[in-house]
Motif scaffolding. Structure first.
Motif, PDB file in Angstrom:
ATOM      1  N   GLY A 208       0.772  -1.231   0.000  1.00  0.00           N
ATOM      2  CA  GLY A 208       0.000   0.000   0.000  1.00  0.00           C
ATOM      3  C   GLY A 208       0.801   1.278   0.000  1.00  0.00           C
ATOM      4  N   LYS A 247     -11.103  -0.400   4.428  1.00  0.00           N
ATOM      5  CA  LYS A 247     -10.254  -0.083   3.286  1.00  0.00           C
ATOM      6  C   LYS A 247      -9.504  -1.350   2.875  1.00  0.00           C
ATOM      7  CE  LYS A 247     -10.807   4.527   3.521  1.00  0.00           C
ATOM      8  NZ  LYS A 247     -11.377   5.375   2.448  1.00  0.00           N
ATOM      9  N   TRP A 249      -6.397  -2.999  -0.185  1.00  0.00           N
ATOM     10  CA  TRP A 249      -5.419  -2.740  -1.233  1.00  0.00           C
ATOM     11  C   TRP A 249      -4.657  -4.009  -1.572  1.00  0.00           C
ATOM     12  CZ3 TRP A 249      -5.323  -1.201   3.771  1.00  0.00           C
ATOM     13  CH2 TRP A 249      -4.209  -1.532   4.566  1.00  0.00           C
ATOM     14  N   PRO A 268      -4.754   2.211  -0.643  1.00  0.00           N
ATOM     15  CA  PRO A 268      -6.074   1.789  -0.142  1.00  0.00           C
ATOM     16  C   PRO A 268      -7.262   2.396  -0.882  1.00  0.00           C
ATOM     17  CG  PRO A 268      -4.598   2.284   1.681  1.00  0.00           C
ATOM     18  CD  PRO A 268      -3.899   2.749   0.440  1.00  0.00           C
TER      19      PRO A 268
END
Length: 393
Positions: A208, A247, A249, A268
């Motif tokens: 991320g 979130k 990612w 994210p």
């Protein structure tokens, strides 16, 4: 609870300021809520026993129903977590026991010999949380630092090397850590200020930081603050925010980021339409994600080819769907192709792939809807899911 690449094994934790919630928060993971107290009864495991994953005295036969794991007293266990074919138990005295596959030193006992019976991780005391990745592990100590051991091909141990470690080493430059999550070949740490650090494999952006560069020491996940829990999947990451949203990612080929796309994300993004989340977990060995909702229901997204999302289909889902047939859930765990839920009544329920008996229903039949409570378990308070096996205490 956390393989890698396009489908490998991860788990979750929360900030100390939320210790009251800790017993409610999962995951691969950390399997279940660190700090919970196991009820009376023996630790039991079922499913694949490849490389002694079930810890049952050197037998290698898969189990379709739960069998006792010898050498561990459940009343002493405060957390369970499982990787690809190994498991860890955090004891109430702050030490850690491990068993199963040890080809990369992931048991932390100074050898690479598989272990049929639980053994104590070397030189590790004062532990308050543990998380198993595919082939490596993390331990959060009471002083806010982190130890790691096992496979280190991508720097997932965070000691500024790519050297395999058969006993714990210190993750470089980390202090004031409040939660940990080990994924496929990468690691996450939740900091006291609500930000997240990451290190290890980054081919799919799972760190991320806006790049796809592997990191052998921690870097900061971009644009995240106010995080209260973290979880790691095979190649993706999750963060539970203070407002109850999530979130995500990293890798997204199966929709495991939940943003209604299958596009890789190096920073994210928000999981679509998800609010009121109480706990999260990612499949450390694979590509699906689960969320425990404030009303005790469960939602899932991502890979669903074995029905592991429990919505009655085998269709991958790029946005969250409700897992049918579960309510009053207090803990969740995600395996390679199966999922577990633990109810407040202490019942363990399962769904998804079952080729090795990992659903514990006495068959090897895949289930796309949740099966009845796993038999032979009474008043469980801890669960963990490996790639193709399950554990409860």
């Amino acid at each position: 609870m956390k393989l890698i690449s396009s489908g490998r094994p991860a788990r979750a934790s929360v900030r100390p300021g939320l210790m009251a919630l800790l017993a409610l928060l999962t995951a691969s993971v950390l399997a279940t809520a660190p700090g919970a107290t196991a009820q009376e009864g023996r630790v039991k495991a079922w499913g694949s026993n490849s490389n002694l994953a079930l810890g049952d005295d050197a037998a290698t036969t898969s189990r379709q129903t739960p069998a006792a794991v010898p050498g561990i007293t459940p009343s002493d266990i405060s957390a369970l977590t499982s990787g690809h074919e190994h498991s860890l138990a955090l004891l109430s005295n702050g030490t850690v026991e491990s068993w199963g596959r040890n080809s990369e030193g992931q048991l932390g006992i100074g050898t690479v010999a598989h272990q049929a019976v639980a053994a104590t991780v070397n030189n590790l005391t004062g532990v308050r949380a543990v998380s198993a990745g595919t082939l490596h592990n993390l331990a959060l100590l009471s002083d806010g630092t982190v130890r790691s051991w096992g496979y280190n091909n991508a720097g997932q141990l965070g000691d500024n090397t790519v050297t395999q470690r058969t006993t714990p080493v210190t993750v470089s430059g980390l202090t004031n850590v409040e939660a940990i999550a080990a994924g496929g070949y990468f690691s996450l740490a939740l900091m006291s200020d609500g930000t997240v650090k990451a290190w290890g494999a980054n081919t799919y952006g799972q760190l991320g930081d806006g790049t796809t560069t592997n990191r052998s020491t921690p870097v900061t996940v971009s644009g995240l603050s106010g995080v209260r829990a973290i979880a790691a999947g095979g190649n993706h990451s999750l963060a539970l925010m203070s407002d109850g949203t999530v979130k995500a990612w990293g890798y997204n080929a199966s929709g495991q980021l939940g943003d209604n796309t299958v596009s890789q994300r190096n920073t994210p993004v928000s999981v679509s339409g998800l609010t009121g989340v109480r706990a999260i977990t990612g499949a450390t060995n694979a590509n699906h994600s689960l969320a425990l909702m404030s009303d005790g229901t469960v939602k899932g997204w991502g890979a669903n080819t074995s029905g592991q999302l429990g919505d009655g289909t085998t269709t991958d889902r790029p946005t969250p769907v409700v897992m049918d047939g579960v309510s009053n859930v207090r803990s969740i765990a995600a395996g390679g192709s199966h999922s577990l839920t633990l109810t407040r009544e202490g019942q363990v329920k399962s769904v998804g792939g079952n080729a090795s008996g990992q659903l514990g229903d006495g068959t090897t039949t895949t289930r796309t809807t949740v099966v009845t409570p796993v038999s032979g378990l009474s008043s469980s308070s801890l669960i963990a899911a490996g790639y193709a096996f399950s554990i409860a205490a």
